[in-house]
Design a protein around this motif. Structure first.
Motif, mmCIF file in Angstrom:
data_model
loop_
_atom_site.group_PDB
_atom_site.id
_atom_site.type_symbol
_atom_site.label_atom_id
_atom_site.label_comp_id
_atom_site.label_asym_id
_atom_site.label_seq_id
_atom_site.Cartn_x
_atom_site.Cartn_y
_atom_site.Cartn_z
ATOM 1 N N MET A 72 6.064 3.194 -13.334
ATOM 2 C CA MET A 72 5.366 2.147 -12.978
ATOM 3 C C MET A 72 5.172 2.007 -11.601
ATOM 4 O O MET A 72 4.285 1.353 -11.036
ATOM 5 N N PHE A 73 6.183 2.686 -10.498
ATOM 6 C CA PHE A 73 5.949 2.590 -9.127
ATOM 7 C C PHE A 73 4.875 3.657 -8.735
ATOM 8 O O PHE A 73 4.081 3.303 -8.026
ATOM 9 N N PHE A 74 4.928 4.809 -9.641
ATOM 10 C CA PHE A 74 3.934 5.688 -9.254
ATOM 11 C C PHE A 74 2.400 5.339 -9.837
ATOM 12 O O PHE A 74 1.443 5.363 -8.803
ATOM 13 N N GLY A 75 2.147 4.762 -10.859
ATOM 14 C CA GLY A 75 0.891 4.379 -11.268
ATOM 15 C C GLY A 75 0.651 3.058 -10.490
ATOM 16 O O GLY A 75 -0.711 2.805 -10.071
ATOM 17 N N GLY A 76 1.502 2.110 -10.310
ATOM 18 C CA GLY A 76 1.161 0.760 -9.444
ATOM 19 C C GLY A 76 0.567 1.256 -8.218
ATOM 20 O O GLY A 76 -0.465 0.515 -7.822
ATOM 21 N N ALA A 77 1.285 2.010 -7.468
ATOM 22 C CA ALA A 77 0.804 2.196 -6.084
ATOM 23 C C ALA A 77 -0.555 3.107 -5.935
ATOM 24 O O ALA A 77 -1.541 2.925 -5.440
ATOM 25 N N ALA A 78 -0.779 3.823 -7.125
ATOM 26 C CA ALA A 78 -2.209 4.220 -7.406
ATOM 27 C C ALA A 78 -3.317 3.697 -7.488
ATOM 28 O O ALA A 78 -4.242 3.378 -7.084
ATOM 29 N N TYR A 79 -2.972 2.566 -8.246
ATOM 30 C CA TYR A 79 -4.169 1.396 -8.512
ATOM 31 C C TYR A 79 -4.181 0.686 -7.249
ATOM 32 O O TYR A 79 -5.490 0.211 -6.772
ATOM 33 N N ILE A 80 -3.191 0.310 -6.458
ATOM 34 C CA ILE A 80 -3.235 -0.546 -5.434
ATOM 35 C C ILE A 80 -4.153 0.247 -4.220
ATOM 36 O O ILE A 80 -4.815 -0.417 -3.604
ATOM 37 N N THR A 81 -3.558 1.467 -4.240
ATOM 38 C CA THR A 81 -4.262 2.196 -2.877
ATOM 39 C C THR A 81 -5.696 2.501 -3.334
ATOM 40 O O THR A 81 -6.716 2.324 -2.282
ATOM 41 N N GLY A 82 -5.980 2.462 -4.541
ATOM 42 C CA GLY A 82 -7.617 2.753 -4.868
ATOM 43 C C GLY A 82 -8.182 1.631 -4.707
ATOM 44 O O GLY A 82 -9.415 1.588 -4.329
ATOM 45 N N THR B 39 -8.131 -2.733 -12.640
ATOM 46 C CA THR B 39 -7.799 -1.410 -12.857
ATOM 47 C C THR B 39 -8.737 -0.775 -13.899
ATOM 48 O O THR B 39 -8.762 0.611 -13.957
ATOM 49 N N GLY B 40 -9.635 -1.424 -14.367
ATOM 50 C CA GLY B 40 -10.690 -0.580 -15.236
ATOM 51 C C GLY B 40 -9.948 -0.623 -16.806
ATOM 52 O O GLY B 40 -10.664 0.175 -17.606
ATOM 53 N N GLY B 41 -9.035 -1.136 -17.121
ATOM 54 C CA GLY B 41 -8.324 -0.885 -18.347
ATOM 55 C C GLY B 41 -8.240 0.676 -18.721
ATOM 56 O O GLY B 41 -7.693 1.274 -18.175
ATOM 57 N N GLU B 42 -8.608 0.666 -20.023
ATOM 58 C CA GLU B 42 -8.089 2.186 -20.677
ATOM 59 C C GLU B 42 -9.340 3.157 -19.895
ATOM 60 O O GLU B 42 -9.144 4.268 -19.898
ATOM 61 N N ASP B 43 -10.472 2.829 -19.238
ATOM 62 C CA ASP B 43 -11.249 3.512 -18.591
ATOM 63 C C ASP B 43 -10.846 4.010 -17.128
ATOM 64 O O ASP B 43 -11.136 5.152 -16.764
#
Length: 324
Positions: A56-66, A127-131
């Protein structure tokens, strides 16, 4: 420890020339997961806290950075740093609720929070959901340097990775790191000495989450997209495997573990489910036969050989001198 430092000194020059011989995206992926595995090893190897939801930390930061790179003129390094700060704050909130528990209870609580965060990302529009989040730009580094080319961006990722590994090393070998290991080994004794074990573990949880966030932000900029996979349970399981394979509670163990697993996944990508089967077999073999991991077993062997040499030298020194 000497073996780990020696391996690190050899690895740095090799990493500088690696893009000339290997695919740069694969190398950058390994570096991102090296930071991710080090963050998890700080939590499990030195704190004794098993987190089943580290993704959740790995993926959450990926979304925030993007999201920051797509919607603001923020420079690349600041966007990655903001992703790490977001994960650190998320770790602070979750840690304050979960850190009072230990063992399987703590693991299950973090897994539950991870699934909750995953559901939020699934339902959120940004986040774009599933896409997933597509077409994440690589804004100029410090607002000046173009890093759109992978061969150039590799050295940025390498520099960030080296800084993170150095910070990880300093944390582990600082007075705080000694207290952290003492809490892992004997929490009541540490509490009797006047320390607050919960506060010590909470700080480790926040630091671990921040490092995981930096890793996730880098991965989002490497591939220029972020998906739900980055925040899913399989990524949490994969980082556990990397840490156990390399060596729990060692400096370079997560580095070797991340490299082995990513290269294995890349090699077996064309075999579909065989990649997952191979991971399961590796985990089973490590748990049954090599509990100290790759680097842990090498360190144990080196200590054994040094002990044998010292014992032999002592025996030779104590032998009576024969006179003619």
């Amino acid at each position: 420890m000497r073996l780990s430092l020696f391996a690190a000194l050899i690895a740095v020059p090799l990493l500088l020339v690696a893009p000339f011989y290997f695919y740069s995206v694969t190398l950058m992926t390994i570096l991102c997961f090296v930071v991710f595995a080090c963050s998890f090893n700080l939590l499990l190897g030195y704190s004794g806290l098993l987190c089943f939801g580290h993704a959740m930390f790995f993926g959450g930061a990926a979304y925030i950075t993007g999201h920051l790179l797509k919607t603001t003129p923020l420079s690349l390094e600041l966007a990655i740093l903001c992703g790490g700060i977001f994960s650190g704050l998320l770790g602070l909130v979750i840690g304050m609720l979960a850190i009072r528990r230990q063992g399987i209870q703590f693991a299950m609580i973090t897994l539950a929070f991870s699934q909750f965060v995953y559901f939020i990302f699934l339902q959120s529009s940004f986040t774009g959901g599933e896409d997933g989040m597509q077409a994440i730009p690589r804004n100029a580094l410090f607002g000046l340097f173009d890093v759109s080319d992978n061969s150039v961006f590799y050295y940025v990722v390498l520099a960030v990775t080296l800084v993170c590994v150095f910070v990880y090393y300093r944390i582990v070998h600082s007075p705080y790191g000694e207290v952290l290991k003492a809490v892992r080994d004997n929490q009541p004794r540490v509490e009797s000495l006047g320390f607050d074990p919960e506060r010590v573990k909470l700080l480790a949880f926040v630091l671990s989450a921040t490092m995981a966030g930096i890793a996730g932000g880098m991965k989002a900029t490497v591939y220029q997209f972020a998906t739900l996979t980055d925040a899913s349970w399989p990524i949490s399981a994969e980082v556990i495997l990397m840490t156990l394979l390399g060596g729990l509670g060692t400096l370079t163990g997560p580095i070797f573990g991340a490299g082995i697993i990513i290269m294995l996944n890349d090699y077996l990508a064309g075999f579909g489910e065989w990649a997952l089967i191979s991971q399961g077999v590796i985990l089973l073999v490590v748990i049954v036969f090599f509990r100290r991991g790759f680097v842990g077993e090498l360190d144990a062997l080196a200590r054994y050989l040094r002990g044998r040499r010292a014992a032999t030298a002592t025996i030779d020194a104590n032998k009576p001198v024969q006179t003619v």
